[in-house]
Design a protein around this motif. Sequence first.
Motif, PDB file in Angstrom:
ATOM      1  N   ILE A  89       0.867   4.176  -2.883  1.00 28.19           N
ATOM      2  CA  ILE A  89       0.558   5.583  -2.588  1.00 28.19           C
ATOM      3  C   ILE A  89       1.685   6.496  -3.045  1.00 28.19           C
ATOM      4  O   ILE A  89       1.448   7.590  -3.579  1.00 28.19           O
ATOM      5  N   LYS A  90       2.944   6.064  -2.886  1.00 37.36           N
ATOM      6  CA  LYS A  90       4.073   6.886  -3.318  1.00 37.36           C
ATOM      7  C   LYS A  90       4.121   7.049  -4.833  1.00 37.36           C
ATOM      8  O   LYS A  90       4.641   8.066  -5.327  1.00 37.36           O
TER       9      LYS A  90
ATOM     10  N   CYS B  14      -4.758   0.800  -4.159  1.00 39.63           N
ATOM     11  CA  CYS B  14      -3.694   0.125  -3.393  1.00 39.63           C
ATOM     12  C   CYS B  14      -4.239  -1.071  -2.616  1.00 39.63           C
ATOM     13  O   CYS B  14      -3.580  -2.109  -2.507  1.00 39.63           O
TER      14      CYS B  14
ATOM     15  N   SER C   7       1.370   7.940   3.235  1.00 38.62           N
ATOM     16  CA  SER C   7       2.493   7.042   2.954  1.00 38.62           C
ATOM     17  C   SER C   7       3.496   7.036   4.106  1.00 38.62           C
ATOM     18  O   SER C   7       4.011   5.978   4.498  1.00 38.62           O
TER      19      SER C   7
ATOM     20  N   PRO D 170      -4.511   6.006  -5.804  1.00 37.16           N
ATOM     21  CA  PRO D 170      -5.402   6.229  -4.650  1.00 37.16           C
ATOM     22  C   PRO D 170      -5.399   5.024  -3.721  1.00 37.16           C
ATOM     23  O   PRO D 170      -4.968   3.916  -4.093  1.00 37.16           O
ATOM     24  N   LEU D 171      -5.888   5.247  -2.502  1.00 36.50           N
ATOM     25  CA  LEU D 171      -5.839   4.197  -1.487  1.00 36.50           C
ATOM     26  C   LEU D 171      -6.692   2.995  -1.883  1.00 36.50           C
ATOM     27  O   LEU D 171      -6.322   1.855  -1.590  1.00 36.50           O
TER      28      LEU D 171
ATOM     29  N   ILE E 274       0.826  -1.206   0.000  1.00 35.74           N
ATOM     30  CA  ILE E 274       0.000   0.000   0.000  1.00 35.74           C
ATOM     31  C   ILE E 274       0.863   1.259   0.000  1.00 35.74           C
ATOM     32  O   ILE E 274       0.571   2.229  -0.714  1.00 35.74           O
TER      33      ILE E 274
END
Length: 334
Positions: A174-175, A183, A246, A179-180, A170
């Motif tokens: 994110i990096k 992920c 993150s 979007p979450l 995840i």
Amino acid sequence: MDIIGSDLIFTIALFLLVVFAVLGIAWGLFYPRLSKNYSRDQRIQAVSMSRVKIADQRLKSASTDRRKDIEANLKQMENAHKKGKEKKQSLKARLGQAGLTITPKQFWLYSLVCGCGLFLAALVGGMSMPVSVGMGIVGCLGLPHFWLSRKRKKRMKKFIAEFPNAVDVIVRGIKTGLPLGDCLVIAATETAEPVRSEFRRLVDEQAMGLPLAKVVPRLHQRVPLPETNFFAIVIAIQSQAGGSLSEALGNLSRVLRSRAQMKEKVQAMSMEAKASAAIIGVMPFLIAILIYFTNRPFIIIMFQENLGLIMISAAVAWMAVGAFVMRVMINFDV
């Protein structure tokens, strides 16, 4: 004379007021220009410094308000976590946490079959009726729940071992700008079981329209571990107060791996004591089984006489107390 004195006082007062007014106007108009120590740049710097102070005060007040909001959210989640721990989990929840798909009715049916099997085995083995009934009760109520708790604990260990990898997936997503939700989809496909199935349920629940702040706490309800509670707290705080997700999840991943290393270290240090306790606890039962097969009449009388049953019950009770004490001494929670 009184009239002349009053006129004189009034004239002097009026003269002083006029003098002070003129001096005040002159001070305001000409002093900044005449002063060598107070230049134009210094006045601008003073005004800018006042604005900086105002901005700093506003920033401090905003950070204080945010800190209070985060503390309130943490207290609320902690209270919910304590209520969840105090509330006894149902059999259906324990079956789900163990990864079993059977219903509670099926579990009780299998337990009844196990109890009847032990009862018949004790009767065929020559045990008395009270001992056979006791074996049946143990087979119906004891062994199935012991097996369920062992299977649940084993699944929780697998989840703890794989969960930091899911958090790292995840964080990397994110990096890279994803979007979450995407992920979570990647974590649900790239990780191993049982993390994969739990994250799939998260993705399915989110696809049904539930917000992420309500979906993630359900993971902690299905997998009641401190690690999942940390994950839910981080997601909830980020969704409500903002911040770098993150970085927060990266710190969480490091904390989870540090906890796992500490648990392994403590387990390695206490393995000798656990092995000694296991040998001491199992030895009386092994000796009784060996005597039963080598010299059956010597030990079968213990199960046929009332005095023998009383002695066996007292010995089992003392053994249980000793096992509980040894477990408390060698059990370390990290």
